[in-house]
Design a protein around this motif. Structure first.
Motif, short mmCIF file in Angstrom:
data_model
loop_
_atom_site.label_atom_id
_atom_site.label_comp_id
_atom_site.label_asym_id
_atom_site.label_seq_id
_atom_site.Cartn_x
_atom_site.Cartn_y
_atom_site.Cartn_z
N GLN A 93 0.86 -1.18 0.00
CA GLN A 93 0.00 0.00 0.00
C GLN A 93 0.89 1.23 0.00
O GLN A 93 1.97 1.23 0.61
CB GLN A 93 -0.93 0.01 1.22
CG GLN A 93 -1.87 -1.17 1.25
CD GLN A 93 -2.79 -1.19 2.46
OE1 GLN A 93 -3.94 -1.61 2.35
NE2 GLN A 93 -2.32 -0.78 3.61
N ASP A 94 0.46 2.26 -0.71
CA ASP A 94 1.26 3.47 -0.84
C ASP A 94 0.40 4.68 -0.50
O ASP A 94 -0.70 4.85 -1.03
CB ASP A 94 1.79 3.59 -2.27
CG ASP A 94 2.90 4.62 -2.37
OD1 ASP A 94 2.65 5.79 -2.02
OD2 ASP A 94 4.01 4.26 -2.81
N SER A 95 0.92 5.52 0.39
CA SER A 95 0.13 6.66 0.87
C SER A 95 0.03 7.78 -0.16
O SER A 95 -0.88 8.62 -0.06
CB SER A 95 0.76 7.22 2.14
OG SER A 95 2.02 7.82 1.86
N GLY A 96 0.94 7.83 -1.14
CA GLY A 96 1.06 9.03 -1.94
C GLY A 96 1.61 10.14 -1.05
O GLY A 96 2.01 9.90 0.10
N LEU A 97 1.66 11.36 -1.55
CA LEU A 97 2.20 12.47 -0.77
C LEU A 97 1.16 12.92 0.26
O LEU A 97 0.03 13.27 -0.09
CB LEU A 97 2.59 13.63 -1.67
CG LEU A 97 3.79 13.37 -2.59
CD1 LEU A 97 4.02 14.56 -3.51
CD2 LEU A 97 5.04 13.07 -1.78
N VAL A 98 1.56 12.93 1.53
CA VAL A 98 0.68 13.31 2.63
C VAL A 98 1.19 14.61 3.23
O VAL A 98 2.37 14.72 3.60
CB VAL A 98 0.64 12.21 3.72
CG1 VAL A 98 -0.20 12.67 4.91
CG2 VAL A 98 0.10 10.91 3.15
N LEU A 99 0.32 15.61 3.35
CA LEU A 99 0.68 16.88 3.95
C LEU A 99 -0.56 17.47 4.61
O LEU A 99 -1.61 17.59 3.98
CB LEU A 99 1.22 17.86 2.91
CG LEU A 99 1.61 19.25 3.42
CD1 LEU A 99 2.75 19.16 4.44
CD2 LEU A 99 2.01 20.16 2.27
N GLY A 100 -0.44 17.82 5.88
CA GLY A 100 -1.58 18.35 6.62
C GLY A 100 -2.53 17.27 7.10
O GLY A 100 -3.57 17.58 7.69
N ASP A 101 -2.19 16.02 6.85
CA ASP A 101 -2.99 14.88 7.30
C ASP A 101 -2.09 13.89 8.02
O ASP A 101 -0.94 14.19 8.33
CB ASP A 101 -3.71 14.22 6.12
CG ASP A 101 -4.83 15.09 5.56
OD1 ASP A 101 -5.59 15.65 6.36
OD2 ASP A 101 -4.92 15.21 4.32
N MET A 102 -2.61 12.70 8.28
CA MET A 102 -1.86 11.69 9.01
C MET A 102 -1.64 10.45 8.16
O MET A 102 -2.36 10.22 7.18
CB MET A 102 -2.59 11.32 10.31
CG MET A 102 -2.71 12.48 11.29
SD MET A 102 -3.52 12.04 12.85
CE MET A 102 -5.20 11.87 12.26
N VAL A 103 -0.66 9.65 8.56
CA VAL A 103 -0.41 8.38 7.92
C VAL A 103 0.05 7.40 9.00
O VAL A 103 0.73 7.78 9.95
CB VAL A 103 0.64 8.51 6.79
CG1 VAL A 103 1.99 8.94 7.34
CG2 VAL A 103 0.76 7.22 5.99
N LEU A 104 -0.37 6.14 8.86
CA LEU A 104 -0.08 5.11 9.85
C LEU A 104 0.87 4.08 9.26
O LEU A 104 0.73 3.68 8.10
CB LEU A 104 -1.39 4.43 10.25
CG LEU A 104 -1.31 3.29 11.28
CD1 LEU A 104 -1.04 3.84 12.68
CD2 LEU A 104 -2.60 2.47 11.27
N PHE A 105 1.86 3.65 10.06
CA PHE A 105 2.68 2.51 9.64
C PHE A 105 3.01 1.65 10.85
O PHE A 105 2.86 2.07 12.01
CB PHE A 105 3.95 2.93 8.88
CG PHE A 105 4.86 3.89 9.59
CD1 PHE A 105 6.00 3.43 10.24
CD2 PHE A 105 4.61 5.25 9.60
CE1 PHE A 105 6.87 4.31 10.88
CE2 PHE A 105 5.47 6.14 10.22
CZ PHE A 105 6.59 5.66 10.87
N ASP A 106 3.39 0.42 10.59
CA ASP A 106 3.59 -0.61 11.61
C ASP A 106 5.06 -0.98 11.65
O ASP A 106 5.62 -1.43 10.64
CB ASP A 106 2.73 -1.83 11.26
CG ASP A 106 2.78 -2.92 12.32
OD1 ASP A 106 3.61 -2.83 13.25
OD2 ASP A 106 1.98 -3.87 12.21
#
Length: 331
Positions: A93-106
């Motif tokens: 899975q790929d988040s793409g560019l994240v800015l101003g939001d959140m992203v989760l990883f394990d």
């Protein structure tokens, strides 16, 4: 923690070691290591939960199975991204560019990520969540890995605001307060992830209660300027009974009305001592925060702070002549 005083050629190795120590073993590289890698970080321990703030130049990170065998802290990393974008790839899975939001990883699975070079540092706030304490099944949580998670609405916005405030003021708290804040962070993060999964009902009742309390507090903070703000309107907006609302607030040790009054007074105190607002009248400041009757405002302000609003303003503006003070202050 900062590496800015080190020679340029030592900054990246120092920072890579620091990140591996505070998060987990991984490889961190830069497109221009010889040009230096000035960065800083802070880490706040909240019992089993940790909040880390990182500010660093563009970089590439990678964690492999070899790294995981060296150390597996069994934590999720929920990351609020500002400054410049970040992307993460994990479990196909790929988040793409994240800015101003959140992203989760394990951290128990390999991942890679990068901050593109936009000529600015990236800033991230990471809440480290023990997998066994998050009240959601891992197979459900894995659907959210390396996916952009909104920090602009709902529980995501409340969590992002909480993390930002925690980073700014958490170091001033005593150990007992920090432990309570850790429990709050875990509840808010759980509610945020559950909302994105459509699994809110899977959360324990206590977690749902804490999430509701956070939503109510955020609503109050955004509506302090409404002089009619009260328990009935707050309860109706959140589709709960007034009795349930009062039950929620017993956890905070104050009534709904007392909480609204305290927050309004805190905003007024801040405005009265702000040099940028020295030309705004006391009456206007009081009205801005929902106090429509000057006499009532003066009375409750004196009860809370032991002095009248005008006395506080005069003490906070020592450089303003008395005649000007009188003109800027309400009688």
């Amino acid at each position: 923690m900062s590496n800015e005083e080190l020679p340029a050629e030592e900054q990246l190795p120092f920072w890579a070691e620091l990140v591996s120590r505070e998060l987990a073993p991984l490889t961190l590289s830069s497109a221009n290591p010889a040009g230096g890698f000035p960065a800083w970080a802070s880490v706040l321990d909240l019992g089993s939960v940790r909040v880390a703030a990182f500010n660093s130049p563009p970089a590439y990170l990678r964690r492999t199975w070899t790294d995981i065998r060296r150390s597996d802290p069994s934590t999720y990393q929920l990351t609020f991204v500002s400054g410049t974008p970040l992307w993460i790839s994990q479990r196909r899975q790929d988040s793409g560019l994240v800015l101003g939001d959140m992203v989760l990883f394990d951290l128990s699975h390999p991942f890679e990520g990068a901050v593109p070079d936009r000529g600015r540092h990236t800033q991230v706030l990471i809440v480290q969540l023990p997998r066994e304490e998050l009240p959601l099944r891992p197979d459900k949580v894995h659907r959210l890995l390396a996916q952009p998670l909104s920090a602009r609405t709902g529980m995501g916005a409340i969590l992002a605001r909480f993390l930002t405030t925690l980073d700014a003021y958490g170091p001033d708290c005593d150990p007992r307060d920090l432990s309570r804040l850790g429990a709050m962070a875990l509840d808010l993060a759980g509610a945020c992830l559950a909302q994105h999964l459509g699994a809110y009902d899977d959360l324990p009742a206590e977690t749902r209660q804490q999430a509701m309390l956070a939503r109510v507090n955020a609503f109050i903070d955004h509506n302090l300027d409404d002089p009619n703000l009260g328990p009935a309107d707050i309860a109706a907006h959140h589709h709960i009974s007034v009795r349930s609302l009062h039950t929620l607030f017993r956890q905070q040790g104050e009534t709904v009305a007392a909480s609204i009054r305290r927050r309004r007074l805190e905003r007024c105190h801040a405005d009265l001592t702000d040099p940028r607002l020295r030309r705004r009248s006391i009456g206007a400041i009081a009205a801005r925060w929902g106090f429509v009757r000057p006499a009532d405002f003066s009375r409750v302000f004196r009860a809370a702070y032991g002095m009248a609003p005008r006395e506080l303003r005069q003490a906070a503006l020592p450089g303003v002549p008395d005649t000007q003070r009188a003109a800027l202050s309400d009688k």
